[in-house]
Design an enzyme around this catalytic site. Sequence first.
Site, mmCIF file in Angstrom:
data_model
loop_
_atom_site.group_PDB
_atom_site.id
_atom_site.type_symbol
_atom_site.label_atom_id
_atom_site.label_comp_id
_atom_site.label_asym_id
_atom_site.label_seq_id
_atom_site.Cartn_x
_atom_site.Cartn_y
_atom_site.Cartn_z
ATOM 1 N N SER A 1 0.845 -1.204 0.000
ATOM 2 C CA SER A 1 0.000 0.000 0.000
ATOM 3 C C SER A 1 0.877 1.248 0.000
ATOM 4 O O SER A 1 0.594 2.226 -0.709
ATOM 5 C CB SER A 1 -0.873 0.051 1.254
ATOM 6 O OG SER A 1 -1.318 -1.208 1.626
ATOM 7 N N TYR B 1 -1.307 -11.189 3.076
ATOM 8 C CA TYR B 1 -1.401 -9.790 3.511
ATOM 9 C C TYR B 1 -2.852 -9.522 3.907
ATOM 10 O O TYR B 1 -3.727 -9.381 3.056
ATOM 11 C CB TYR B 1 -0.948 -8.886 2.358
ATOM 12 C CG TYR B 1 -0.995 -7.389 2.622
ATOM 13 C CD1 TYR B 1 -1.246 -6.852 3.879
ATOM 14 C CD2 TYR B 1 -0.753 -6.485 1.588
ATOM 15 C CE1 TYR B 1 -1.270 -5.489 4.104
ATOM 16 C CE2 TYR B 1 -0.772 -5.113 1.790
ATOM 17 C CZ TYR B 1 -1.025 -4.626 3.050
ATOM 18 O OH TYR B 1 -1.051 -3.266 3.256
ATOM 19 N N LYS C 1 1.045 -11.129 7.137
ATOM 20 C CA LYS C 1 1.274 -9.730 7.542
ATOM 21 C C LYS C 1 -0.071 -9.268 8.071
ATOM 22 O O LYS C 1 -1.045 -9.168 7.330
ATOM 23 C CB LYS C 1 1.701 -8.901 6.336
ATOM 24 C CG LYS C 1 1.656 -7.422 6.582
ATOM 25 C CD LYS C 1 2.328 -6.699 5.446
ATOM 26 C CE LYS C 1 1.708 -5.352 5.126
ATOM 27 N NZ LYS C 1 1.099 -4.637 6.215
ATOM 28 N N THR D 1 -2.286 -6.648 9.578
ATOM 29 C CA THR D 1 -2.498 -5.216 9.831
ATOM 30 C C THR D 1 -3.898 -5.038 10.401
ATOM 31 O O THR D 1 -4.865 -4.767 9.678
ATOM 32 C CB THR D 1 -2.311 -4.392 8.546
ATOM 33 O OG1 THR D 1 -1.039 -4.717 7.982
ATOM 34 C CG2 THR D 1 -2.348 -2.900 8.841
ATOM 35 N N ASP E 1 2.408 0.399 12.731
ATOM 36 C CA ASP E 1 3.650 0.855 13.369
ATOM 37 C C ASP E 1 3.377 1.424 14.761
ATOM 38 O O ASP E 1 4.192 1.282 15.670
ATOM 39 C CB ASP E 1 4.331 1.936 12.515
ATOM 40 C CG ASP E 1 4.360 1.561 11.041
ATOM 41 O OD1 ASP E 1 3.904 0.456 10.692
ATOM 42 O OD2 ASP E 1 4.835 2.384 10.238
ATOM 43 N N SER F 1 5.155 1.550 6.974
ATOM 44 C CA SER F 1 5.526 2.691 6.139
ATOM 45 C C SER F 1 6.473 3.664 6.855
ATOM 46 O O SER F 1 7.417 4.171 6.259
ATOM 47 C CB SER F 1 4.264 3.451 5.715
ATOM 48 O OG SER F 1 3.604 3.951 6.872
HETATM 49 C C1 HMN Z 1 2.085 -1.718 2.991
HETATM 50 O O1 HMN Z 1 1.422 -2.595 2.454
HETATM 51 O O2 HMN Z 1 2.645 -0.836 2.372
HETATM 52 C C2 HMN Z 1 2.232 -1.649 4.484
HETATM 53 O O3 HMN Z 1 2.663 -2.838 4.972
HETATM 54 C C3 HMN Z 1 1.043 -1.189 5.137
HETATM 55 C C4 HMN Z 1 1.332 -0.862 6.592
HETATM 56 O O4 HMN Z 1 0.623 -1.756 7.393
HETATM 57 C C5 HMN Z 1 0.927 0.558 6.830
HETATM 58 N N1 HMN Z 1 -0.495 0.667 6.578
HETATM 59 C C6 HMN Z 1 -0.964 1.507 5.660
HETATM 60 O O5 HMN Z 1 -0.283 2.345 5.110
HETATM 61 C C7 HMN Z 1 -2.413 1.412 5.366
HETATM 62 C C8 HMN Z 1 1.308 1.046 8.216
HETATM 63 O O6 HMN Z 1 2.694 1.090 8.261
HETATM 64 C C9 HMN Z 1 0.726 2.442 8.479
HETATM 65 O O7 HMN Z 1 1.081 3.313 7.433
HETATM 66 C C10 HMN Z 1 1.238 3.017 9.777
HETATM 67 O O8 HMN Z 1 1.020 2.114 10.824
HETATM 68 C C11 HMN Z 1 0.549 4.355 10.090
HETATM 69 O O9 HMN Z 1 -0.794 4.145 10.423
#
Ligand code: HMN
Length: 289
Positions: free
Chosen positions: A44, A133, A161, A163, A187, A204
């Site tokens: 993402s 994912y 993964k 989330t 994060d 991210s």
């Molecule tokens: C990805 O697929 O790029 C990441 O693994 C997604 C990751 O879980 C991020 N989620 C999103 O961007 C939706 C998190 O790192 C997120 O950006 C961070 O926790 C801030 O909320």
Amino acid sequence: MKGIFSALIVPFDESGNIIEGSLRKIVRHNIDVCEVDGLYVNGSSGENFLLSTDKKKKIFEIVKDEAKDDIQLIAQVGSLNLDEAIELGKYATELKYDCLSAVTPFYYKFDFEEIKDYYFSIIRETKNKMLIYSIPFLTGVNMSLDQFEELFVNEDIIGVKFTAADFFLLERMRKRFPEKLIFSGFDEMLLPAAIYEIDGAIGSTFNVNGKRAKEIFQLAQDGKIIEAKEIQHTTNDLIEKILELGLYQTIKEIFHVKGIDAGQCQKPMKNFNPEKRTDVEALVKHFNL
Ligand code: HMN
């Protein structure tokens, strides 16, 4: 395959083209400065779902060429178009990515048999390992513990993964599948997830704050929860500000302040508000990014 993985940010110019030189610098920054254990490519955070197949391939190619074998590389190839997912999976496998990952298929409310078929088809065609994912708040796909088990029966599915903020499900998964890899994806919730003995995290903000994430993860593994909590507090002060200013735009702006032209996001994502530039300069200074 364990530890802190940055969900790689990708720089685009005004026409939406990849800025190759900057992408290489962002990869190096992750390796040399943040010292992350790996990269999650075309997730993402890489704006993957807004890109053409050619651009996704180009990103896989540039990242592998720059990172070589210095760190672990996971290729996110999931797509609503199964043919595209397989094509990308074969491409990343030829480039010697360490494993594939695919988002759960979304939008059409597929039933579990369809989701299972999607994963098993990608694995069968690419002959590579797969990290599921799961990101229910964006896909609407919520899988139960038993459904994860049905997927995990396939030995090529090495883990997930995860989330989500469902710590009950996370704890149940850890207990039931001790041999599978669990990477957390929020994060800002790294420490509580680490307490449940995840194998790593993918995020991210690690692109710019990877060192703190590594510290939190290590301290949690050492049982030093109070110390880890302090760093998570500081991290969350930063993440709160990043989310307020616009997630990917602000991470790109942080790179800009640090001398790397990370360009802008793919349309229809908006551009960073230039009036907020000084806020980002202050963040870089305050958090020593
Ligand atoms: C990805 O697929 O790029 C990441 O693994 C997604 C990751 O879980 C991020 N989620 C999103 O961007 C939706 C998190 O790192 C997120 O950006 C961070 O926790 C801030 O909320």
